[in-house]
Scaffold this motif. Structure first.
Motif, PDB file in Angstrom:
ATOM      1  N   UNK A  13       0.628  -7.470   1.607  1.00 27.38           N
ATOM      2  CA  UNK A  13      -0.540  -6.396   1.461  1.00 27.38           C
ATOM      3  C   UNK A  13      -0.832  -5.327   3.054  1.00 27.38           C
ATOM      4  N   UNK A  14       0.070  -5.793   3.784  1.00 25.30           N
ATOM      5  CA  UNK A  14      -0.108  -4.734   5.003  1.00 25.30           C
ATOM      6  C   UNK A  14       1.234  -3.855   4.961  1.00 25.30           C
ATOM      7  N   UNK A  15       2.714  -4.135   4.104  1.00 27.35           N
ATOM      8  CA  UNK A  15       3.130  -3.688   3.771  1.00 27.35           C
ATOM      9  C   UNK A  15       3.425  -2.295   3.343  1.00 27.35           C
ATOM     10  N   UNK A  20       1.003   4.104   2.119  1.00 27.19           N
ATOM     11  CA  UNK A  20      -0.239   4.346   2.130  1.00 27.19           C
ATOM     12  C   UNK A  20       0.157   5.741   3.057  1.00 27.19           C
ATOM     13  N   UNK A  21      -0.379   6.743   2.592  1.00 23.47           N
ATOM     14  CA  UNK A  21      -0.628   7.863   3.401  1.00 23.47           C
ATOM     15  C   UNK A  21      -1.997   7.768   4.495  1.00 23.47           C
ATOM     16  N   UNK A  22      -1.677   6.865   4.833  1.00 22.53           N
ATOM     17  CA  UNK A  22      -2.875   6.280   5.854  1.00 22.53           C
ATOM     18  C   UNK A  22      -3.071   7.019   7.411  1.00 22.53           C
ATOM     19  N   UNK A  23      -4.013   7.111   7.848  1.00 21.95           N
ATOM     20  CA  UNK A  23      -3.402   7.617   9.978  1.00 21.95           C
ATOM     21  C   UNK A  23      -3.755   6.182  10.739  1.00 21.95           C
ATOM     22  N   UNK A  24      -2.846   5.183  11.236  1.00 20.58           N
ATOM     23  CA  UNK A  24      -3.285   4.580  12.305  1.00 20.58           C
ATOM     24  C   UNK A  24      -3.154   4.956  13.545  1.00 20.58           C
ATOM     25  N   UNK A  25      -4.614   4.647  14.336  1.00 24.35           N
ATOM     26  CA  UNK A  25      -3.804   5.030  15.485  1.00 24.35           C
ATOM     27  C   UNK A  25      -2.933   3.924  16.542  1.00 24.35           C
ATOM     28  N   UNK A  27      -1.172   1.621  16.730  1.00 27.17           N
ATOM     29  CA  UNK A  27      -0.203   0.577  15.682  1.00 27.17           C
ATOM     30  C   UNK A  27       0.669   0.892  14.328  1.00 27.17           C
ATOM     31  N   UNK A  28       1.275  -0.088  13.942  1.00 29.17           N
ATOM     32  CA  UNK A  28       2.231   0.280  12.171  1.00 29.17           C
ATOM     33  C   UNK A  28       1.940  -0.790  11.703  1.00 29.17           C
ATOM     34  N   UNK A  29       1.283   0.045  10.445  1.00 32.29           N
ATOM     35  CA  UNK A  29       1.164  -1.557   9.305  1.00 32.29           C
ATOM     36  C   UNK A  29       2.269  -2.386   9.289  1.00 32.29           C
ATOM     37  N   UNK A  30       3.462  -1.230   8.700  1.00 36.68           N
ATOM     38  CA  UNK A  30       4.313  -2.000   8.527  1.00 36.68           C
ATOM     39  C   UNK A  30       4.877  -2.914   9.440  1.00 36.68           C
ATOM     40  N   UNK A  31       5.092  -2.456  10.968  1.00 37.73           N
ATOM     41  CA  UNK A  31       5.674  -3.720  12.264  1.00 37.73           C
ATOM     42  C   UNK A  31       4.847  -4.591  11.736  1.00 37.73           C
ATOM     43  N   UNK A  32       2.834  -4.609  11.458  1.00 31.56           N
ATOM     44  CA  UNK A  32       2.793  -5.466  11.366  1.00 31.56           C
ATOM     45  C   UNK A  32       2.620  -6.804  10.217  1.00 31.56           C
ATOM     46  N   UNK A  33       2.830  -6.267   9.499  1.00 30.41           N
ATOM     47  CA  UNK A  33       3.274  -6.799   7.920  1.00 30.41           C
ATOM     48  C   UNK A  33       4.435  -7.565   8.197  1.00 30.41           C
ATOM     49  N   UNK A  34       5.868  -7.295   8.913  1.00 29.58           N
ATOM     50  CA  UNK A  34       7.158  -8.112   9.519  1.00 29.58           C
ATOM     51  C   UNK A  34       6.511  -8.374  10.455  1.00 29.58           C
ATOM     52  N   UNK A  35       5.511  -8.878  11.441  1.00 28.22           N
ATOM     53  CA  UNK A  35       5.134  -9.591  11.946  1.00 28.22           C
ATOM     54  C   UNK A  35       4.888 -11.195  10.639  1.00 28.22           C
ATOM     55  N   UNK A  36       4.509 -10.830  10.424  1.00 21.15           N
ATOM     56  CA  UNK A  36       3.258 -11.388   9.683  1.00 21.15           C
ATOM     57  C   UNK A  36       5.009 -12.205   8.963  1.00 21.15           C
TER      58      UNK A  36
END
Length: 48
Positions: A13-15, A20-25, A27-36
C-alpha cells in the motif's frame, strides 16, 4: 492475518501510494514501504 502478512500488505500500500503524485513533507512513502517490506521479510528471524 499474521503480522508478517500485515507488514507485506502495508508495504504494498505504501509503495503504491508513493507512485501517486502526493506531497509528503519530510518523509518518503517509498522508503517507508521498503522498510516495512524488509521488516516483514526478516520477521521470522526477529521473532525467532
Amino acid at each position: 492475518m499474521s503480522v508478517q502478512a500485515f507488514l507485506y500488505v502495508l508495504a504494498v500500500i505504501l509503495i503504491v501510494l508513493a507512485a501517486l503524485p502526493l506531497r509528503t513533507r519530510g518523509f518518503s512513502l517509498a522508503l517507508l514501504g521498503a522498510a516495512c517490506a524488509l521488516l516483514a521479510y526478516a520477521w521470522p528471524v526477529i521473532t525467532g
